[in-house]
Design an enzyme around this catalytic site. Sequence first.
Site, PDB file in Angstrom:
ATOM      1  N   GLU A  11       0.828  -1.211   0.000  1.00 13.48           N
ATOM      2  CA  GLU A  11       0.000   0.000   0.000  1.00 13.48           C
ATOM      3  C   GLU A  11       0.863   1.262   0.000  1.00 13.48           C
ATOM      4  OE1 GLU A  11      -2.954  -0.436  -0.739  1.00 13.48           O
ATOM      5  OE2 GLU A  11      -3.372  -2.476  -0.087  1.00 13.48           O
ATOM      6  N   CYS A  62       9.814  -7.102  -7.707  1.00 16.12           N
ATOM      7  CA  CYS A  62      10.521  -7.568  -8.901  1.00 16.12           C
ATOM      8  C   CYS A  62      11.454  -6.456  -9.404  1.00 16.12           C
ATOM      9  CB  CYS A  62       9.497  -7.947  -9.967  1.00 16.12           C
ATOM     10  SG  CYS A  62       8.742  -6.502 -10.731  1.00 16.12           S
TER      11      CYS A  62
HETATM   12 ZN    ZN Z   1       6.749  -6.170  -9.689  1.00  6.03          ZN
HETATM   13 ZN    ZN Z   2      -2.835  -2.633  -4.435  1.00 10.84          ZN
END
Ligand code: ZN
Ligand code: ZN
Length: 329
Positions: free
Chosen positions: A231, A265
């Site tokens: 978030e 990532c």
């Molecule tokens: Zn990602």
């Molecule tokens: Zn989200």
Amino acid sequence: MGWVGAAILLPMAVGAMSFQVPNREQRLQAIGTTAGLSGALQRAFAPADDFEPVPAPGPSDWLAVHPESGQSFEQFVRSGPNRPDQKRNILYLQPLGEFRPGVAPPLDSLREYAAAYFALEVRVLPSLSLDRQNITTRRNPTTGHRQLLTTDILTTLKKRIAADAFCLLGITMEDLYPEPSWNFVFGQASLRERVGVYSFARYDPAFYGVPRGGDYARTLLRRSAKVLVHETGHMFGLAHCVYFRCVFNGSNHLDESDARPLHECPVDLRKLHHSIGFDVPQRYASLRRFYRKVGFEDEAAWTHRRLEWIVGPEEARRLVATVDEDAKS
Ligand SMILES: [Zn+2]
Ligand SMILES: [Zn+2]
């Protein structure tokens, strides 16, 4: 205003378009060219064998219900997201209501994790008593639990945001709803106003009347740490990740959320690095230290491997020892 991690009362219509899993070429394109960057950064943004492609979604998974098209690094930069600067660079966490030890995640661990993750100063404010705020509540007819109206919380937070805040995030063990027609919502944020609120209530098995189990404390910390960075990432303008298994994948239900890794990532690492400008190896060494401390051994091992890939085993050992030593003094 963006809905985040929402679940609604009525079954959602499935979009006309269905989600296509990006291929290797598309994943690399999302990272963008790294020519011209230092060798360490080029390796940091290269997936190597450390990241799995996003899996094809099951029928009730996020990408089946919300076939998002993704946000490449380049699209992120072009969107002109909020970035921490000289004046506004502190992440504030505002607990709302009680965080009972043994039931709620320890605030100090959440603070420490967010500080390592974003490489920024994080401050936890004294808890706000819900009774003293003008926050509308209701009792959810299905669960019987009290719920707080998110829009009222966001109004309260907007009034309280500090001048040096990059963002102010309300966190609570109470359940939330965004408007009367909705069953519940995990959280809601206003990126423009730099405030958000999200709940850990539905990460507690007791919420569903299920026993908490022996490893409850660690499970709740892992889930809460994950939702905290996910978030907060939205506050930096990061959209959901559709490229790799990543902490920024959208999630529609608890199993899907539990299946997401804690790490981001290379596409999202590059976005965060662009926004914050942290030292990537240093950050991994700090994260590894946190994971060791709280017993997230798999994450600690993954982070160490990644660090070795970026700087080599010898330098990785040196960095890890330095960070561990600093933490003791
Ligand atoms: Zn990602
Ligand atoms: Zn989200």
